[in-house]
Motif scaffolding. Sequence first.
Motif, PDB file in Angstrom:
ATOM      1  N   GLN A  34      57.482  79.565 -82.222  1.00 53.77           N
ATOM      2  CA  GLN A  34      56.873  79.561 -80.887  1.00 53.77           C
ATOM      3  C   GLN A  34      56.506  80.964 -80.434  1.00 53.77           C
ATOM      4  OE1 GLN A  34      59.773  77.638 -78.430  1.00 53.77           O
ATOM      5  NE2 GLN A  34      59.081  75.579 -78.974  1.00 53.77           N
ATOM      6  N   HIS A  35      57.158  81.972 -80.998  1.00 60.95           N
ATOM      7  CA  HIS A  35      56.945  83.353 -80.575  1.00 60.95           C
ATOM      8  C   HIS A  35      56.211  84.187 -81.620  1.00 60.95           C
ATOM      9  CE1 HIS A  35      59.313  82.842 -76.964  1.00 60.95           C
ATOM     10  NE2 HIS A  35      60.135  82.117 -77.684  1.00 60.95           N
ATOM     11  N   MET A  36      55.695  83.536 -82.643  1.00 64.45           N
ATOM     12  CA  MET A  36      54.939  84.231 -83.683  1.00 64.45           C
ATOM     13  C   MET A  36      53.448  83.972 -83.470  1.00 64.45           C
ATOM     14  SD  MET A  36      57.377  83.511 -86.976  1.00 64.45           S
ATOM     15  CE  MET A  36      56.446  84.498 -88.108  1.00 64.45           C
ATOM     16  N   PRO A  37      52.602  84.817 -84.035  1.00 61.43           N
ATOM     17  CA  PRO A  37      51.151  84.588 -83.903  1.00 61.43           C
ATOM     18  C   PRO A  37      50.748  83.232 -84.478  1.00 61.43           C
ATOM     19  CG  PRO A  37      51.603  86.735 -84.864  1.00 61.43           C
ATOM     20  CD  PRO A  37      52.906  86.021 -84.785  1.00 61.43           C
ATOM     21  N   LYS A  38      49.707  82.682 -83.912  1.00 64.36           N
ATOM     22  CA  LYS A  38      49.207  81.385 -84.370  1.00 64.36           C
ATOM     23  C   LYS A  38      48.815  81.470 -85.847  1.00 64.36           C
ATOM     24  CE  LYS A  38      46.813  77.687 -82.246  1.00 64.36           C
ATOM     25  NZ  LYS A  38      47.190  77.387 -80.900  1.00 64.36           N
ATOM     26  N   GLY A  39      49.230  80.494 -86.618  1.00 66.62           N
ATOM     27  CA  GLY A  39      48.912  80.466 -88.036  1.00 66.62           C
ATOM     28  C   GLY A  39      49.946  81.166 -88.907  1.00 66.62           C
ATOM     29  N   ALA A  40      50.945  81.786 -88.296  1.00 61.77           N
ATOM     30  CA  ALA A  40      51.992  82.461 -89.064  1.00 61.77           C
ATOM     31  C   ALA A  40      52.846  81.411 -89.767  1.00 61.77           C
ATOM     32  CB  ALA A  40      52.849  83.317 -88.152  1.00 61.77           C
ATOM     33  N   LYS A  41      53.319  81.762 -90.937  1.00 62.30           N
ATOM     34  CA  LYS A  41      54.138  80.836 -91.706  1.00 62.30           C
ATOM     35  C   LYS A  41      55.569  81.347 -91.763  1.00 62.30           C
ATOM     36  CE  LYS A  41      50.364  79.167 -94.510  1.00 62.30           C
ATOM     37  NZ  LYS A  41      49.825  78.967 -95.835  1.00 62.30           N
ATOM     38  N   LEU A  42      56.495  80.443 -91.613  1.00 61.37           N
ATOM     39  CA  LEU A  42      57.908  80.764 -91.693  1.00 61.37           C
ATOM     40  C   LEU A  42      58.598  79.583 -92.367  1.00 61.37           C
ATOM     41  CD1 LEU A  42      60.180  82.750 -90.893  1.00 61.37           C
ATOM     42  CD2 LEU A  42      60.442  81.427 -88.800  1.00 61.37           C
ATOM     43  N   ARG A  43      59.088  79.830 -93.573  1.00 60.97           N
ATOM     44  CA  ARG A  43      59.755  78.760 -94.310  1.00 60.97           C
ATOM     45  C   ARG A  43      61.217  78.664 -93.878  1.00 60.97           C
ATOM     46  NH1 ARG A  43      59.703  80.335-100.076  1.00 60.97           N
ATOM     47  NH2 ARG A  43      60.215  82.302 -99.111  1.00 60.97           N
ATOM     48  N   LEU A  44      61.791  77.514 -94.082  1.00 59.97           N
ATOM     49  CA  LEU A  44      63.197  77.320 -93.764  1.00 59.97           C
ATOM     50  C   LEU A  44      64.055  78.262 -94.612  1.00 59.97           C
ATOM     51  CD1 LEU A  44      64.980  75.679 -91.931  1.00 59.97           C
ATOM     52  CD2 LEU A  44      65.118  73.933 -93.688  1.00 59.97           C
ATOM     53  N   ALA A  45      63.645  78.496 -95.834  1.00 61.30           N
ATOM     54  CA  ALA A  45      64.370  79.435 -96.703  1.00 61.30           C
ATOM     55  C   ALA A  45      64.365  80.842 -96.120  1.00 61.30           C
ATOM     56  CB  ALA A  45      63.748  79.435 -98.094  1.00 61.30           C
ATOM     57  N   ASP A  46      63.294  81.199 -95.422  1.00 59.86           N
ATOM     58  CA  ASP A  46      63.224  82.514 -94.774  1.00 59.86           C
ATOM     59  C   ASP A  46      64.265  82.619 -93.661  1.00 59.86           C
ATOM     60  OD1 ASP A  46      61.070  83.181 -96.400  1.00 59.86           O
ATOM     61  OD2 ASP A  46      59.588  82.531 -94.908  1.00 59.86           O
ATOM     62  N   VAL A  47      64.469  81.528 -92.939  1.00 62.87           N
ATOM     63  CA  VAL A  47      65.458  81.519 -91.866  1.00 62.87           C
ATOM     64  C   VAL A  47      66.861  81.648 -92.453  1.00 62.87           C
ATOM     65  CG1 VAL A  47      66.428  80.191 -89.946  1.00 62.87           C
ATOM     66  CG2 VAL A  47      63.964  80.177 -90.349  1.00 62.87           C
ATOM     67  N   PHE A  48      67.133  80.931 -93.546  1.00 67.50           N
ATOM     68  CA  PHE A  48      68.431  81.052 -94.211  1.00 67.50           C
ATOM     69  C   PHE A  48      68.674  82.487 -94.663  1.00 67.50           C
ATOM     70  CE2 PHE A  48      68.148  76.389 -95.077  1.00 67.50           C
ATOM     71  CZ  PHE A  48      69.345  76.045 -94.461  1.00 67.50           C
ATOM     72  N   GLU A  49      67.664  83.103 -95.235  1.00 65.06           N
ATOM     73  CA  GLU A  49      67.794  84.498 -95.693  1.00 65.06           C
ATOM     74  C   GLU A  49      68.048  85.437 -94.512  1.00 65.06           C
ATOM     75  OE1 GLU A  49      65.286  87.901 -98.131  1.00 65.06           O
ATOM     76  OE2 GLU A  49      64.525  85.848 -98.059  1.00 65.06           O
ATOM     77  N   LEU A  50      67.331  85.216 -93.430  1.00 68.90           N
ATOM     78  CA  LEU A  50      67.516  86.025 -92.229  1.00 68.90           C
ATOM     79  C   LEU A  50      68.945  85.900 -91.700  1.00 68.90           C
ATOM     80  CD1 LEU A  50      66.194  87.822 -90.052  1.00 68.90           C
ATOM     81  CD2 LEU A  50      65.516  85.725 -88.889  1.00 68.90           C
ATOM     82  N   PHE A  51      69.459  84.672 -91.661  1.00 65.73           N
ATOM     83  CA  PHE A  51      70.818  84.454 -91.205  1.00 65.73           C
ATOM     84  C   PHE A  51      71.828  85.168 -92.104  1.00 65.73           C
ATOM     85  CE2 PHE A  51      70.144  80.199 -88.777  1.00 65.73           C
ATOM     86  CZ  PHE A  51      69.740  80.899 -87.666  1.00 65.73           C
ATOM     87  N   GLU A  52      71.623  85.109 -93.406  1.00 67.67           N
ATOM     88  CA  GLU A  52      72.543  85.781 -94.323  1.00 67.67           C
ATOM     89  C   GLU A  52      72.467  87.300 -94.184  1.00 67.67           C
ATOM     90  OE1 GLU A  52      74.999  84.492 -96.111  1.00 67.67           O
ATOM     91  OE2 GLU A  52      74.425  82.591 -95.206  1.00 67.67           O
ATOM     92  N   LEU A  53      71.277  87.836 -93.972  1.00 65.08           N
ATOM     93  CA  LEU A  53      71.136  89.270 -93.799  1.00 65.08           C
ATOM     94  C   LEU A  53      71.773  89.759 -92.501  1.00 65.08           C
ATOM     95  CD1 LEU A  53      67.472  89.783 -95.024  1.00 65.08           C
ATOM     96  CD2 LEU A  53      69.557  90.526 -96.179  1.00 65.08           C
ATOM     97  N   MET A  54      71.824  88.901 -91.507  1.00 65.97           N
ATOM     98  CA  MET A  54      72.361  89.289 -90.205  1.00 65.97           C
ATOM     99  C   MET A  54      73.833  88.937 -90.068  1.00 65.97           C
ATOM    100  SD  MET A  54      69.225  88.495 -87.666  1.00 65.97           S
ATOM    101  CE  MET A  54      69.851  89.548 -86.387  1.00 65.97           C
ATOM    102  N   ARG A  55      74.467  88.570 -91.144  1.00 62.15           N
ATOM    103  CA  ARG A  55      75.881  88.189 -91.134  1.00 62.15           C
ATOM    104  C   ARG A  55      76.743  89.293 -90.678  1.00 62.15           C
ATOM    105  NH1 ARG A  55      79.039  84.435 -95.167  1.00 62.15           N
ATOM    106  NH2 ARG A  55      78.568  82.989 -93.554  1.00 62.15           N
TER     107      ARG A  55
END
Length: 55
Positions: A34-55
């Motif tokens: 909702q807060h990214m530019p229109k047409g931006a792609k974000l995979r669920l795997a990217d979210v998992f990676e982000l969560f692990e990096l922010m551990r």
Amino acid sequence: MARQFATKLEAFHAEYSPLKRDEIAADTRHLLLQHMPKGAKLRLADVFELFELMR
């Protein structure tokens, strides 16, 4: 939005059920898109990676 993300990050790391973790990651993906530019792609795997990096 940042507080919502932080809350979801904490919930993700506190959860042991893989199904609930997937649900939290999917909700977070929707929140971030909702807060990214229109047409931006974000995979669920990217979210998992982000969560692990922010551990």
